[in-house]
Design a protein around this motif. Structure first.
Motif, short mmCIF file in Angstrom:
data_model
loop_
_atom_site.label_atom_id
_atom_site.label_comp_id
_atom_site.label_asym_id
_atom_site.label_seq_id
_atom_site.Cartn_x
_atom_site.Cartn_y
_atom_site.Cartn_z
N VAL A 25 0.83 -1.21 0.00
CA VAL A 25 0.00 0.00 0.00
C VAL A 25 0.87 1.26 0.00
N LEU A 26 1.89 1.28 0.87
CA LEU A 26 2.74 2.46 0.96
C LEU A 26 3.53 2.68 -0.32
N LYS A 27 3.92 1.59 -0.98
CA LYS A 27 4.66 1.71 -2.24
C LYS A 27 3.81 2.40 -3.31
N ARG A 28 2.53 2.09 -3.32
CA ARG A 28 1.63 2.72 -4.28
C ARG A 28 1.39 4.19 -3.93
N MET A 29 1.43 4.52 -2.65
CA MET A 29 1.13 5.88 -2.20
C MET A 29 2.35 6.80 -2.24
N LYS A 85 11.33 4.86 -2.73
CA LYS A 85 12.40 5.47 -1.94
C LYS A 85 11.96 5.83 -0.54
N ASP A 86 10.69 6.16 -0.36
CA ASP A 86 10.21 6.63 0.93
C ASP A 86 9.90 5.50 1.90
N ILE A 87 9.91 4.27 1.44
CA ILE A 87 9.54 3.17 2.32
C ILE A 87 10.62 2.09 2.35
N LYS A 88 11.86 2.46 2.09
CA LYS A 88 12.91 1.45 2.00
C LYS A 88 13.10 0.69 3.32
N PHE A 89 12.82 1.34 4.46
CA PHE A 89 12.97 0.64 5.73
C PHE A 89 11.91 -0.46 5.85
N ILE A 90 10.66 -0.17 5.43
CA ILE A 90 9.60 -1.17 5.48
C ILE A 90 9.93 -2.34 4.56
N THR A 91 10.45 -2.02 3.37
CA THR A 91 10.83 -3.07 2.42
C THR A 91 11.95 -3.94 2.99
#
Length: 240
Positions: free
Chosen positions: A66-70, A74-80
């Motif tokens: 969900v965050l990747k689509r939003m 680059k902004d969610i690399k920690f979650i990934t």
């Protein structure tokens, strides 16, 4: 598989694991099931801990989708990075270990791990949900997308810490209640237990290395390195 399809798949599997955890927790309130969960509760069983682990992993995977689509990659690399670490070091090795160890012991002598009396408490579909379907879901995840593995030393150390924590819990439950989590432990001497736990870690560590190999065979090291470079993911360090 498209990004939307991946997101839907993760949501469906997450829903399945949430349902299983809820269903088992509700069954634990009846008299028969409460006897199974005596002396340590439901979380003494690696099988049920794995179901919780899988729910957590697929929850993180859904969040990352969900965050990747939003927000973009680059902004969610920690979650990934956390998603990959969770899958590679815990979710895949433990689910595969539960599948293989359960069915090997079951076909050798089911009374060692899953006594026949339990059939009246856990229906057949629930047994397969806990011990069979967990492997196909993990294999689909391997095929679905590449995962960045940590350095082998780091990955195996984290897996060893998780294994040691569970062994300590098993031994603590025995010291407090005088009963073993699984009947097979009662058949072993102290030396036999030490050998069993040591071989179990070697087995699950081998599964970890197999998962890394499958990941590289499916996606190729170059594609994984490119994924890490594109996402500028400092947490993804491929071990040799």
């Amino acid at each position: 598989m498209t990004r939307t399809s991946t997101c839907v798949y993760h949501f469906l599997v997450l829903s399945w694991y949430i349902f299983l955890n809820y269903h088992i927790s509700q069954k634990g309130r009846n008299t028969q099931m409460s006897k199974v969960f005596q002396n340590g509760g439901q979380w003494k069983y690696l099988t049920l801990l794995n179901l919780l682990l899988q729910a957590i992993f697929y929850g993180v995977a859904c969040l990352e989708d969900v965050l990747k689509r939003m927000k973009g990659k680059k902004d969610i690399k920690f979650i990934t990075a956390f998603r990959d670490l969770l899958f590679t070091t815990l979710a895949f090795p433990i689910s595969t270990f539960v599948f293989l160890s359960f069915w090997l012991l079951f076909f050798y002598d089911r009374e060692l791990v899953y006594p026949k009396a339990v059939d009246g408490i856990f229906p057949v579909w629930l047994n397969h949900a806990m011990h069979t379907f967990i492997l196909p879901f993990s294999l689909v995840e391997v095929i679905l997308r590449p995962h960045c593995y940590p350095l082998k030393k780091n990955g195996l150390t984290l897996l060893a810490a998780a294994s040691l924590a569970y062994i300590c819990r098993v031994l603590w439950i025995y010291s407090e209640t005088g009963t073993w989590v699984y009947p097979v432990f009662a058949k072993l001497s102290p030396v036999g237990l030490a050998a069993f736990f040591s071989l179990s870690y070697i087995f699950i560590a081998s599964i970890y290395l197999l998962g890394e190999k499958l990941n590289h065979c499916q996606w190729g090291k170059s594609s994984i390195d490119e994924k890490a470079l594109n996402e500028k993911d400092d947490f993804c360090l491929l071990g040799e």
